[in-house]
Design an enzyme around this catalytic site. Sequence first.
Site, short mmCIF file in Angstrom:
data_model
loop_
_atom_site.label_atom_id
_atom_site.label_comp_id
_atom_site.label_asym_id
_atom_site.label_seq_id
_atom_site.Cartn_x
_atom_site.Cartn_y
_atom_site.Cartn_z
N GLU A 116 0.86 -1.19 0.00
CA GLU A 116 0.00 0.00 0.00
C GLU A 116 0.89 1.23 0.00
OE1 GLU A 116 -2.55 2.35 -0.52
OE2 GLU A 116 -3.63 0.50 -0.04
N ASP A 166 -8.15 1.43 -8.07
CA ASP A 166 -8.72 2.70 -8.54
C ASP A 166 -9.09 2.57 -10.02
OD1 ASP A 166 -9.24 5.37 -9.28
OD2 ASP A 166 -7.81 6.13 -7.81
N LYS A 170 -12.24 8.50 -15.84
CA LYS A 170 -12.15 9.42 -16.99
C LYS A 170 -11.23 8.82 -18.06
CE LYS A 170 -12.99 13.61 -14.27
NZ LYS A 170 -12.45 14.92 -13.83
N ASP A 202 -15.67 -3.03 -8.81
CA ASP A 202 -17.10 -2.69 -8.86
C ASP A 202 -17.37 -1.68 -9.97
OD1 ASP A 202 -15.77 -0.58 -7.63
OD2 ASP A 202 -17.50 -0.01 -6.42
N THR A 238 -16.47 -5.92 2.49
CA THR A 238 -16.03 -4.74 3.22
C THR A 238 -17.10 -3.66 3.20
OG1 THR A 238 -15.05 -3.75 1.25
CG2 THR A 238 -13.64 -5.23 2.54
#
Length: 259
Positions: A116, A166, A170, A202, A238
Amino acid sequence: MGHHGQMHAQHGVTMPADSPIGQPDRSEQRYFPATAFRTRRSTLSDAQRQTWDRRWPELGLSVGPAEDPDRPGPPLDTDAWFGRKAPVVLEIGCGNGTSTLAMAKEEPGVDVIAVEVYRRGLAQLLCAIDRDNVTNIRLIRGNALDVLQRLIAPASLTGVRVFFPDPWPKARHHKRRFLQPGTVGLIADRLLPGGVLHVATDHAGYAEHIADVGAGEPRLRPANPDSPLPISVARPTTKYETKAQDAGSAVTEFIWLRR
């Protein structure tokens, strides 16, 4: 379980044989993402900072950009870091570690390396590890592409998990998406034969992109739902995922096996 990627003919990036740990050819850099994460300030609470100072030297590793990316150095000795020889799973973009912690607890015989870029998320996970006395998780703070290129040896991972990366929705930002042909090719190179790449998103547009990229990597094949897997693919739901589902977003999952 969601949908698996369908196979069709494309080609991923090739890895030169003369690289110590399979550094991608410089001419193939367009296959890799541009900056795949957003800038974010992270402030730790006093308790998080105390736990960080106490446990990070043992359980954590920080990775910055390589001074000479063509000479990545020796790969990580995971047996020494964990103090045992066990299957290793790399989780890319662990967030605050909710899934990481739950899945590691369910498989104490599997070692998990959580990557991360954001310190606060790692601190939350580190506090949970400390609280629950979990021994099979290690943490890396840094860019996952740097980690894959510089620290992970070829054919060394039993699994790679990429949950809800992520989507960069766009069109002009699509080049920033982490799962590009070069990245997936690099992941395939790092997986053992029979190893698992498990992805969840998702975002419908990103799901289509991921399906195409996975189908274009010849070293991966979609897992048969009835086939036994070397690691669990059961994820906890989650808060983020629940919120996305409440908003009407369907979760798509991909499970590929290394040929």
